[in-house]
Design an enzyme around this catalytic site. Structure first.
Site, PDB file in Angstrom:
ATOM      1  N   LYS A  83       0.851  -1.203   0.000  1.00 65.36           N
ATOM      2  CA  LYS A  83       0.000   0.000   0.000  1.00 65.36           C
ATOM      3  C   LYS A  83       0.883   1.248   0.000  1.00 65.36           C
ATOM      4  O   LYS A  83       1.915   1.279   0.685  1.00 65.36           O
ATOM      5  CB  LYS A  83      -0.895  -0.048   1.253  1.00 65.36           C
ATOM      6  N   SER A 158      -9.589   1.870   3.295  1.00 65.64           N
ATOM      7  CA  SER A 158      -8.767   2.621   2.381  1.00 65.64           C
ATOM      8  C   SER A 158      -7.786   1.780   1.567  1.00 65.64           C
ATOM      9  O   SER A 158      -7.252   2.272   0.584  1.00 65.64           O
ATOM     10  CB  SER A 158      -7.982   3.686   3.161  1.00 65.64           C
ATOM     11  N   SER A 182      -9.552  -0.557   7.434  1.00 64.90           N
ATOM     12  CA  SER A 182      -9.038  -0.423   6.063  1.00 64.90           C
ATOM     13  C   SER A 182      -8.381  -1.646   5.453  1.00 64.90           C
ATOM     14  O   SER A 182      -8.076  -1.639   4.268  1.00 64.90           O
ATOM     15  CB  SER A 182      -8.054   0.738   6.004  1.00 64.90           C
TER      16      SER A 182
HETATM   17  N1  GLN Z   1     -12.729   4.194   6.782  1.00 66.22           N
HETATM   18  C1  GLN Z   1     -12.150   4.619   8.004  1.00 66.22           C
HETATM   19  C2  GLN Z   1     -11.735   6.059   7.890  1.00 66.22           C
HETATM   20  O1  GLN Z   1     -12.078   6.656   6.954  1.00 66.22           O
HETATM   21  C3  GLN Z   1     -10.982   3.746   8.352  1.00 66.22           C
HETATM   22  C4  GLN Z   1      -9.775   4.036   7.555  1.00 66.22           C
HETATM   23  C5  GLN Z   1      -8.602   3.185   7.888  1.00 66.22           C
HETATM   24  O2  GLN Z   1      -8.722   2.126   8.529  1.00 66.22           O
HETATM   25  N2  GLN Z   1      -7.431   3.647   7.476  1.00 66.22           N
HETATM   26  O3  GLN Z   1     -11.100   6.611   8.699  1.00 66.22           O
END
Ligand code: GLN
Length: 488
Positions: A83, A158, A182
């Site tokens: 990532k 994400s 994420s």
């Molecule tokens: N979707 C969540 C956020 O927007 C979690 C994101 C993540 O785990 N990096 O913060």
């Protein structure tokens, strides 16, 4: 499906067996994956950077030499995507933000150097929501990722690029990061496996920080066993990360123990309003499978679950607002020139460099931490966080593990939730409590609803990672879904 594509859908353990028996080479695997990436990227946009043939062959030849010498380990020769919020020496690292455009780290994250030491093949860098803020990958400054299961569907976020690449046969394993879901939510939406280890088991050194008390790196893969092997490779104490734990865990140790006699709790708060009927029925069917394997399934209640989302949306933006202060146009990436003084240059750089969601988080976080509001928001959120952690601890007095859906919905359509941040935030109601409490959680596919994958989440107590993997593995082996998306 052609032979070379189906080879790209093999698990890392199957590839390992073929590599060891001389039926393939790391070079062949790397080049097949490069070809698959070249054919598939126009559909998925999962990669932000792909290494060139020469870079891949250099890594692969070193891996083949390691295999030849009898010194291979689980990931030697296995093609992996990282990532793009994880630092890679000499390879640009953007966090999918314009503000980091042109930034090339001079060092590897600890997880990357451990993969390299193991002889894994780094294919390139995965698309994500900017600074890992989002649940659909639509917040990337480099365009959304498309879910290989449906051309108008999001992959989740994400770590959307990581999950889509594994689902589309572009990478065998991907490293993602999980601050509020994420890794697990995109794995669920793309029909692959995503594992968030206990906070502290994997070093965060070199991960571009979002919410430092929540962030954790972990694998997305095709099988639970591949997740366990990856965790074994990347975990362990790191002097560069003071929160990393000094423990040796063999994540694969319990894989074959089955679930006979285990007590698995199903907290009713996770079957929230808004859960899609198809998700509910796939989830309930998965409980039936676990029961058939001898597990005792019992409904339970974790009433504080309802507060986890609110706690997260104070703590994560607060920590983000502090972490993102370092992006000032001086130390990293882009910088807007021609302003009369430093302050205006920083304002202009941040004004142009950050996207809308990142700015929203910085504003919320700065507000929550400001002098007059700190006690009302940040301190209160930390107090409720402690209560949520205790509630889980109590539940684990009674249960070996908890089972929930990973996401209340299957992959939604592009653009469906972009106008309504609250709807987007609700995508993580089932995953966020796990980060709040620092627990291990894994998402494994439990079938399809309207032709789109559904995920089963298994949550275990702190440092009970092996138990989460054990339950998920038992389920996976018995249900045997082997989901591959319709051919791209
Ligand atoms: N979707 C969540 C956020 O927007 C979690 C994101 C993540 O785990 N990096 O913060």
């Amino acid at each position: 499906m052609t032979e070379s594509i189906s080879q790209n859908y093999a698990s890392a353990r199957d590839m390992r067996a073929k590599l060891d028996s001389g039926n393939t080479t790391a070079r062949e695997l790397a080049l097949n994956h490069l070809q698959r990436i070249q054919e598939t990227e126009k559909h998925t946009n999962a990669f932000l950077t792909v290494l060139d043939e020469e870079q891949l062959v250099t890594q692969a030849d070193a891996a083949d030499a390691l295999i030849e010498s009898g010194n291979a380990s689980a990931l030697t020769g296995i093609p992996i995507l990282i990532k793009d919020n994880i630092s890679t020496d000499g390879i640009r690292t953007t966090a999918a933000s314009k503000i980091l455009d042109g930034y090339t780290p001079p060092f590897d994250a600890t997880v990357v150097s451990r993969l390299k030491d193991a002889g894994a093949i780094i294919l390139g860098k995965g698309n994500l929501d900017e600074f890992a803020m989002g649940s659909s990958n639509e917040n990337s400054a480099f365009g959304p990722v498309i879910n290989p299961w449906g051309q108008n569907r999001v992959p989740g976020g994400s770590s959307g690029g990581a999950a889509a690449a594994v689902a589309a046969g572009e990478a065998t394993i991907a490293l993602g990061s999980d601050t509020g879901g994420s890794i697990r939510q995109p794995a669920s939406l793309c029909g692959v496996v995503g594992f968030k280890p206990t906070y502290g088991t994997v070093s965060r050194y070199g991960l571009i920080a979002f919410g430092s008390s929540l962030d954790q790196i972990g694998p997305i893969a095709r099988t639970v066993a591949d997740c366990a092997d990856t965790a074994n490779t990347i975990s362990g104490r790191d002097p560069h990360d003071s929160t990393s734990l000094d423990l040796e865990i063999d994540f694969a140790e319990y894989l074959d123990r089955g679930v006979d006699g285990m007590r698995i709790g199903v907290p009713r708060e996770y079957l929230v309003e808004g859960i899609e009927p198809g998700v509910r029925s796939a989830f309930e069917a998965s409980l039936g499978v676990l029961e058939g394997l001898g597990a005792k399934i019992e409904e339970t209640s974790l009433p504080l679950t309802d507060h986890a989302l609110a706690v997260y949306y104070i703590i994560a933006p607060s920590e983000a607002s502090a972490n993102l202060a370092r992006f000032d146009g001086v130390k990293y990436g882009m910088s807007v020139d021609g302003e009369p003084n430093a302050r205006e240059s920083i304002e202009a750089t941040r004004g142009i460099g950050f996207g809308a969601e990142v700015k929203r988080r910085i504003l919320i976080g700065t507000y929550a931490l400001s002098a007059g509001y700190y006690d009302a928001y940040y301190k209160k959120a930390q107090q409720v966080r402690t209560l949520i952690r205790r509630e889980f601890q109590d539940a684990f007095q009674e249960f070996d593990a908890l089972a929930t859906p990973t996401s209340p919905t299957v992959a939604f359509e592009l653009g469906e939730k972009t106008q309504d941040p609250f709807q987007m935030y609700l995508s993580d109601v089932c995953t966020i409590p796990v980060n709040i409490a620092g627990l291990p959680g894994i998402s494994v596919s439990c079938g399809l609803s309207d032709g789109l994958p559904v995920g089963l989440q298994i949550i275990a107590p702190q440092l009970g990672d092996r138990v989460a993997l054990q339950v998920a593995h038992a389920y996976e082996q018995s249900a045997n879904w082997k989901l591959t998306p319709p051919e791209l």
